[in-house]
Design a protein around this motif. Sequence first.
Motif, PDB file in Angstrom:
ATOM      1  N   SER A 150      -8.020   3.309   6.861  1.00  0.00           N
ATOM      2  CA  SER A 150      -9.122   4.248   6.637  1.00  0.00           C
ATOM      3  C   SER A 150      -9.595   4.196   5.189  1.00  0.00           C
ATOM      4  O   SER A 150     -10.802   4.285   4.912  1.00  0.00           O
ATOM      5  CB  SER A 150      -8.710   5.665   7.019  1.00  0.00           C
ATOM      6  OG  SER A 150      -7.624   6.109   6.234  1.00  0.00           O
ATOM      7  N   LYS A 151      -8.679   4.013   4.250  1.00  0.00           N
ATOM      8  CA  LYS A 151      -9.071   3.881   2.838  1.00  0.00           C
ATOM      9  C   LYS A 151      -9.848   2.590   2.609  1.00  0.00           C
ATOM     10  O   LYS A 151     -10.835   2.576   1.870  1.00  0.00           O
ATOM     11  CB  LYS A 151      -7.841   3.901   1.948  1.00  0.00           C
ATOM     12  CG  LYS A 151      -7.167   5.236   1.838  1.00  0.00           C
ATOM     13  CD  LYS A 151      -6.106   5.081   0.789  1.00  0.00           C
ATOM     14  CE  LYS A 151      -5.053   6.089   0.787  1.00  0.00           C
ATOM     15  NZ  LYS A 151      -4.102   5.861  -0.288  1.00  0.00           N
ATOM     16  N   GLY A 162      -4.822   2.761  -3.323  1.00  0.00           N
ATOM     17  CA  GLY A 162      -3.373   2.626  -3.352  1.00  0.00           C
ATOM     18  C   GLY A 162      -2.858   1.272  -2.907  1.00  0.00           C
ATOM     19  O   GLY A 162      -1.705   1.144  -2.509  1.00  0.00           O
ATOM     20  N   GLY A 173       0.822  -1.202   0.000  1.00  0.00           N
ATOM     21  CA  GLY A 173       0.000   0.000   0.000  1.00  0.00           C
ATOM     22  C   GLY A 173       0.853   1.247   0.000  1.00  0.00           C
ATOM     23  O   GLY A 173       2.046   1.198   0.291  1.00  0.00           O
ATOM     24  N   ASP A 174       0.221   2.365  -0.315  1.00  0.00           N
ATOM     25  CA  ASP A 174       0.948   3.623  -0.384  1.00  0.00           C
ATOM     26  C   ASP A 174       0.887   4.435   0.908  1.00  0.00           C
ATOM     27  O   ASP A 174       1.376   5.550   0.965  1.00  0.00           O
ATOM     28  CB  ASP A 174       0.437   4.463  -1.561  1.00  0.00           C
ATOM     29  CG  ASP A 174      -1.021   4.861  -1.413  1.00  0.00           C
ATOM     30  OD1 ASP A 174      -1.687   4.417  -0.460  1.00  0.00           O
ATOM     31  OD2 ASP A 174      -1.505   5.622  -2.274  1.00  0.00           O
ATOM     32  N   ARG A 175       0.294   3.884   1.948  1.00  0.00           N
ATOM     33  CA  ARG A 175       0.181   4.570   3.241  1.00  0.00           C
ATOM     34  C   ARG A 175       0.560   3.621   4.369  1.00  0.00           C
ATOM     35  O   ARG A 175       0.704   2.419   4.175  1.00  0.00           O
ATOM     36  CB  ARG A 175      -1.257   5.047   3.484  1.00  0.00           C
ATOM     37  CG  ARG A 175      -1.774   5.993   2.476  1.00  0.00           C
ATOM     38  CD  ARG A 175      -1.291   7.379   2.774  1.00  0.00           C
ATOM     39  NE  ARG A 175      -1.865   8.269   1.763  1.00  0.00           N
ATOM     40  CZ  ARG A 175      -1.352   9.408   1.440  1.00  0.00           C
ATOM     41  NH1 ARG A 175      -0.267   9.830   2.031  1.00  0.00           N
ATOM     42  NH2 ARG A 175      -1.906  10.162   0.529  1.00  0.00           N
ATOM     43  N   ASP A 176       0.668   4.184   5.558  1.00  0.00           N
ATOM     44  CA  ASP A 176       0.919   3.398   6.760  1.00  0.00           C
ATOM     45  C   ASP A 176      -0.227   2.409   6.962  1.00  0.00           C
ATOM     46  O   ASP A 176      -1.395   2.815   6.921  1.00  0.00           O
ATOM     47  CB  ASP A 176       1.012   4.342   7.969  1.00  0.00           C
ATOM     48  CG  ASP A 176       1.074   3.594   9.273  1.00  0.00           C
ATOM     49  OD1 ASP A 176       2.037   2.836   9.470  1.00  0.00           O
ATOM     50  OD2 ASP A 176       0.140   3.745  10.082  1.00  0.00           O
ATOM     51  N   TYR A 200      -3.009   3.148   9.968  1.00  0.00           N
ATOM     52  CA  TYR A 200      -4.102   4.111   9.892  1.00  0.00           C
ATOM     53  C   TYR A 200      -4.431   4.489   8.448  1.00  0.00           C
ATOM     54  O   TYR A 200      -5.579   4.411   8.028  1.00  0.00           O
ATOM     55  CB  TYR A 200      -3.795   5.385  10.678  1.00  0.00           C
ATOM     56  CG  TYR A 200      -4.910   6.389  10.497  1.00  0.00           C
ATOM     57  CD1 TYR A 200      -6.127   6.213  11.146  1.00  0.00           C
ATOM     58  CD2 TYR A 200      -4.773   7.453   9.623  1.00  0.00           C
ATOM     59  CE1 TYR A 200      -7.174   7.093  10.942  1.00  0.00           C
ATOM     60  CE2 TYR A 200      -5.812   8.343   9.419  1.00  0.00           C
ATOM     61  CZ  TYR A 200      -7.008   8.158  10.080  1.00  0.00           C
ATOM     62  OH  TYR A 200      -8.034   9.016   9.870  1.00  0.00           O
ATOM     63  N   GLY A 201      -3.450   4.920   7.690  1.00  0.00           N
ATOM     64  CA  GLY A 201      -3.694   5.441   6.343  1.00  0.00           C
ATOM     65  C   GLY A 201      -4.397   4.453   5.430  1.00  0.00           C
ATOM     66  O   GLY A 201      -5.434   4.768   4.841  1.00  0.00           O
ATOM     67  N   SER A 202      -3.876   3.260   5.300  1.00  0.00           N
ATOM     68  CA  SER A 202      -4.500   2.263   4.430  1.00  0.00           C
ATOM     69  C   SER A 202      -5.789   1.726   5.033  1.00  0.00           C
ATOM     70  O   SER A 202      -6.745   1.450   4.318  1.00  0.00           O
ATOM     71  CB  SER A 202      -3.529   1.111   4.140  1.00  0.00           C
ATOM     72  OG  SER A 202      -2.506   1.545   3.267  1.00  0.00           O
TER      73      SER A 202
END
Length: 65
Positions: free
Chosen positions: A17-18, A58, A7-10, A13-15
């Motif tokens: 939430s997506k 992502g 993924g393109d986020r942490d 949390y980031g991934s």
Amino acid sequence: IRTRITGDRDPGYGSTSKMLGESAECLALDELESGGGVMTPAAAMAAPLLKRLEANAGLKFEVLD
């Protein structure tokens, strides 16, 4: 089966939430083949959710072996 998910986020949390947002849209907007009941997101939404996650969140899913 070995797989790789990137993924393109942490992932904490980031991934996450997506994934939650795309799961909600998938439940609301996509035609799903599951019959209902208590299911995991993968069992209930399968291919439509994978397409949404790769296109909008992502994430990339690969089968290695």
